[in-house]
Design a protein around this motif. Structure first.
Motif, PDB file in Angstrom:
ATOM      1  N   TYR A   1     -13.863  12.619 -11.820  1.00 27.84           N
ATOM      2  CA  TYR A   1     -15.637  13.568 -11.842  1.00 27.84           C
ATOM      3  C   TYR A   1     -14.799  15.560 -11.295  1.00 27.84           C
ATOM      4  N   PHE A   2     -13.243  15.582 -11.305  1.00 23.56           N
ATOM      5  CA  PHE A   2     -13.106  17.273 -11.836  1.00 23.56           C
ATOM      6  C   PHE A   2     -12.133  16.849 -12.682  1.00 23.56           C
ATOM      7  N   GLN A   3     -12.111  16.112 -14.085  1.00 29.53           N
ATOM      8  CA  GLN A   3     -11.744  16.598 -15.020  1.00 29.53           C
ATOM      9  C   GLN A   3      -9.922  16.274 -15.194  1.00 29.53           C
ATOM     10  N   VAL A   4      -9.759  15.798 -13.755  1.00 24.54           N
ATOM     11  CA  VAL A   4      -8.561  15.594 -14.091  1.00 24.54           C
ATOM     12  C   VAL A   4      -7.430  14.204 -14.685  1.00 24.54           C
ATOM     13  N   SER A   5      -8.421  13.490 -15.024  1.00 23.66           N
ATOM     14  CA  SER A   5      -8.219  12.086 -15.335  1.00 23.66           C
ATOM     15  C   SER A   5      -6.623  11.697 -15.963  1.00 23.66           C
ATOM     16  N   GLN A   6      -6.101  12.486 -17.473  1.00 23.01           N
ATOM     17  CA  GLN A   6      -5.292  12.893 -17.455  1.00 23.01           C
ATOM     18  C   GLN A   6      -4.206  13.038 -17.083  1.00 23.01           C
ATOM     19  N   THR A   7      -4.535  14.063 -16.355  1.00 22.46           N
ATOM     20  CA  THR A   7      -2.805  14.602 -15.857  1.00 22.46           C
ATOM     21  C   THR A   7      -2.500  13.181 -14.155  1.00 22.46           C
ATOM     22  N   VAL A   8      -3.698  12.605 -13.714  1.00 26.43           N
ATOM     23  CA  VAL A   8      -3.022  11.908 -12.213  1.00 26.43           C
ATOM     24  C   VAL A   8      -2.514  10.547 -13.337  1.00 26.43           C
ATOM     25  N   ALA A   9      -3.102  10.217 -14.841  1.00 27.17           N
ATOM     26  CA  ALA A   9      -2.737   8.802 -15.307  1.00 27.17           C
ATOM     27  C   ALA A   9      -1.322   8.621 -15.075  1.00 27.17           C
TER      28      ALA A   9
ATOM     29  N   GLY B   1       0.916  -1.109   0.985  1.00 31.96           N
ATOM     30  CA  GLY B   1      -0.036  -0.083  -0.338  1.00 31.96           C
ATOM     31  C   GLY B   1       0.954   1.231   0.138  1.00 31.96           C
ATOM     32  N   VAL B   2       2.053   1.185   0.074  1.00 30.95           N
ATOM     33  CA  VAL B   2       3.055   2.358  -0.256  1.00 30.95           C
ATOM     34  C   VAL B   2       3.003   3.282  -0.994  1.00 30.95           C
ATOM     35  N   ASN B   3       3.419   2.279  -2.578  1.00 27.39           N
ATOM     36  CA  ASN B   3       3.122   3.258  -3.996  1.00 27.39           C
ATOM     37  C   ASN B   3       1.226   3.769  -3.807  1.00 27.39           C
ATOM     38  N   ASP B   4       0.417   3.423  -3.646  1.00 29.70           N
ATOM     39  CA  ASP B   4      -1.414   3.740  -3.811  1.00 29.70           C
ATOM     40  C   ASP B   4      -1.397   4.352  -3.319  1.00 29.70           C
ATOM     41  N   GLY B   5      -0.832   4.579  -1.841  1.00 27.78           N
ATOM     42  CA  GLY B   5      -0.638   5.823  -0.793  1.00 27.78           C
ATOM     43  C   GLY B   5      -0.548   7.072  -1.927  1.00 27.78           C
ATOM     44  N   SER B   6       0.992   6.909  -2.239  1.00 29.56           N
ATOM     45  CA  SER B   6       1.741   8.063  -2.898  1.00 29.56           C
ATOM     46  C   SER B   6       0.606   9.102  -3.572  1.00 29.56           C
ATOM     47  N   ALA B   7       0.492   7.810  -4.547  1.00 30.18           N
ATOM     48  CA  ALA B   7      -0.255   8.494  -6.257  1.00 30.18           C
ATOM     49  C   ALA B   7      -1.732   9.013  -5.120  1.00 30.18           C
ATOM     50  N   PHE B   8      -2.009   7.870  -4.855  1.00 34.08           N
ATOM     51  CA  PHE B   8      -3.961   8.761  -3.830  1.00 34.08           C
ATOM     52  C   PHE B   8      -3.800  10.361  -3.603  1.00 34.08           C
ATOM     53  N   VAL B   9      -3.204  10.196  -2.959  1.00 36.05           N
ATOM     54  CA  VAL B   9      -2.425  12.039  -2.120  1.00 36.05           C
ATOM     55  C   VAL B   9      -1.808  12.704  -3.250  1.00 36.05           C
ATOM     56  N   ILE B  10      -0.896  12.252  -4.182  1.00 33.39           N
ATOM     57  CA  ILE B  10      -0.603  13.178  -5.318  1.00 33.39           C
ATOM     58  C   ILE B  10      -2.048  13.041  -5.709  1.00 33.39           C
ATOM     59  N   THR B  11      -3.095  12.837  -5.889  1.00 32.61           N
ATOM     60  CA  THR B  11      -3.963  12.963  -7.269  1.00 32.61           C
ATOM     61  C   THR B  11      -5.041  13.659  -6.376  1.00 32.61           C
ATOM     62  N   LEU B  12      -5.125  13.674  -5.231  1.00 32.75           N
ATOM     63  CA  LEU B  12      -6.079  15.094  -4.474  1.00 32.75           C
ATOM     64  C   LEU B  12      -4.834  16.242  -4.331  1.00 32.75           C
ATOM     65  N   ALA B  13      -3.726  16.148  -4.299  1.00 27.00           N
ATOM     66  CA  ALA B  13      -2.824  17.819  -4.797  1.00 27.00           C
ATOM     67  C   ALA B  13      -3.515  18.059  -5.867  1.00 27.00           C
ATOM     68  N   VAL B  14      -3.008  17.145  -6.674  1.00 31.18           N
ATOM     69  CA  VAL B  14      -3.611  17.504  -8.426  1.00 31.18           C
ATOM     70  C   VAL B  14      -5.152  18.360  -8.507  1.00 31.18           C
ATOM     71  N   VAL B  15      -5.979  17.843  -8.081  1.00 30.96           N
ATOM     72  CA  VAL B  15      -7.426  18.252  -7.636  1.00 30.96           C
ATOM     73  C   VAL B  15      -7.461  19.256  -7.057  1.00 30.96           C
ATOM     74  N   PHE B  16      -7.304  19.155  -5.725  1.00 33.47           N
ATOM     75  CA  PHE B  16      -7.686  20.583  -4.431  1.00 33.47           C
ATOM     76  C   PHE B  16      -6.401  21.851  -5.068  1.00 33.47           C
ATOM     77  N   PHE B  17      -5.143  20.999  -5.234  1.00 33.03           N
ATOM     78  CA  PHE B  17      -3.977  22.026  -4.969  1.00 33.03           C
ATOM     79  C   PHE B  17      -3.094  21.968  -6.058  1.00 33.03           C
ATOM     80  N   PRO B  18      -3.527  22.593  -7.610  1.00 37.31           N
ATOM     81  CA  PRO B  18      -2.471  22.555  -8.587  1.00 37.31           C
ATOM     82  C   PRO B  18      -1.690  23.389  -8.449  1.00 37.31           C
ATOM     83  N   GLY B  19      -0.264  23.198  -9.024  1.00 36.88           N
ATOM     84  CA  GLY B  19       0.753  23.502  -9.704  1.00 36.88           C
ATOM     85  C   GLY B  19       1.056  24.319  -8.206  1.00 36.88           C
ATOM     86  N   LEU B  20       1.513  23.025  -7.257  1.00 36.33           N
ATOM     87  CA  LEU B  20       2.174  23.071  -5.725  1.00 36.33           C
ATOM     88  C   LEU B  20       4.004  22.995  -6.907  1.00 36.33           C
TER      89      LEU B  20
END
Length: 352
Positions: free
Chosen positions: A189-197, A113-132
């Protein structure tokens, strides 16, 4: 005098094994380093457009911003070659540390779950805090690594026999799939699938040079912690009772070691995305070659992990040429049979 002979004999045998392990680790270092240089050169010189070694050298020593070949080498191929080397080393060391402190042959960042946890939080960052900025993305990725590991080991500790190798791997897979599914739903939902992929399918072909340089200090700290803790990890891997009998502070060792894992895995995922099975396969190969002492397993995993992932990257580029196969496909083709082999041969055991 007679009583001393068995002790002397055991001591000599131990010293002999240590010398043998050190010699084998040195051989691994030399051979892996040679192949790393060769593969890196091939990766930089050849691709959709072949570039001569003289042009590669000129792009490093006399960079011309108006020269297209120089731009390809400096902004594309060198960062990619460096990234796969670093990420391979980071994930292999993280896997070795996890296997040592958990005494679990199936432990690795991709299964726990270590990799998946990282990718999950990165997804949240891309959606809610873009441009970090890059360093904040790395820190958030590390936070995600810690969350993923805490969830897996937390559930494992409250389920009957949940910390056994196979059950822990199953729990890790379930939690990883759950986090990935939630992240995908949020991204859609937030239409950032391409970025997160990019973080879920790996993005070695588009490594950010600034992120690459930022990742090096975090990786160096993580590897240094792992190497410094290597002797303590070896003692911990012998079992709780043995470690306690030798005066080992097992909780402190586990915390420091897991911090190293979080640093290395979080940095790797932030840099190129999720890559599976490197941290599972390489420590086993190195352990087979050098023995059970983590003072040799960790350095051996460092160079062999870098070599392995750089080779996988090269294979991924030519597997379906001129189209590029995701590097994760190559590591999975190797990793899944290896994983099944481990389950069949020692899945219910903790390593001694």
């Amino acid at each position: 005098m007679g009583d001393e002979e068995p002790v002397v004999s055991l001591y000599k045998e131990k010293v002999s094994k240590l010398k043998q392990s050190a010699k084998r680790t040195l051989i691994i270092f030399i051979i892996s380093s040679i192949f790393i240089v060769l593969i890196a050169l091939i990766s930089i010189m050849f691709g959709t457009k072949d570039i001569s070694i003289l042009t590669v050298w000129d792009s490093i020593s006399q960079f011309d911003a108006n020269n297209a070949d120089h731009q390809i080498v400096r902004t594309g191929r060198i960062p990619r070659a460096m990234a796969v080397l670093l990420v391979g080393a980071f994930l292999a060391v993280a896997g070795a540390v996890m296997q040592g402190i958990t005494r679990n042959y199936l432990a690795s960042p991709s299964l726990m779950g270590v990799n998946d946890g990282s990718a999950f939080v990165i997804t949240l960052a891309v959606v809610f805090f873009p441009g970090l900025p890059g360093y904040q993305m790395i820190l958030l990725s590390m936070l995600g690594s810690a969350i993923g590991a805490a969830l897996v080991f937390g559930f494992g500790s409250i389920i009957k026999n949940g910390l056994s190798p196979v059950r822990l791997a199953i729990i890790g897979t379930i939690i990883g799939t759950f986090l990935s599914s939630i992240a995908s739903a949020i991204a859609m939902y937030f239409q950032v699938s391409q970025t997160v992929a990019a973080w879920y399918n790996t993005k070695v072909q588009s490594v950010d040079p600034d992120m690459l340089w930022l990742s090096i200090p975090f990786g160096v700290i993580g590897i240094t912690l792992a190497i410094v803790s290597a002797r303590a990890i070896t003692i911990t891997s012998l079992g709780e009772d043995v470690a306690a009998g030798l005066g080992q502070k097992t909780k402190a060792v586990r915390l420091l070691s897991m911090f190293s894992v979080v640093l290395l895995t979080g940095t790797a995922v932030a840099l190129v995305g999720k890559i599976a099975f490197v941290g599972l396969v390489i420590p086993h190969v190195v352990r087979f070659l050098v023995g059970e002492d983590y003072r040799f397993i960790i350095p051996g995993s460092l160079v062999m992990g870098a070599f392995f992932l750089s080779l996988c990257d090269l294979v991924s580029r030519y597997l379906n040429y001129p189209f590029e196969t995701p590097i994760g496909v190559v590591t999975t083709i190797i990793g899944v049979p290896f994983f099944l082999y481990l389950i069949r041969t020692r899945g219910g055991e903790k390593h001694a």
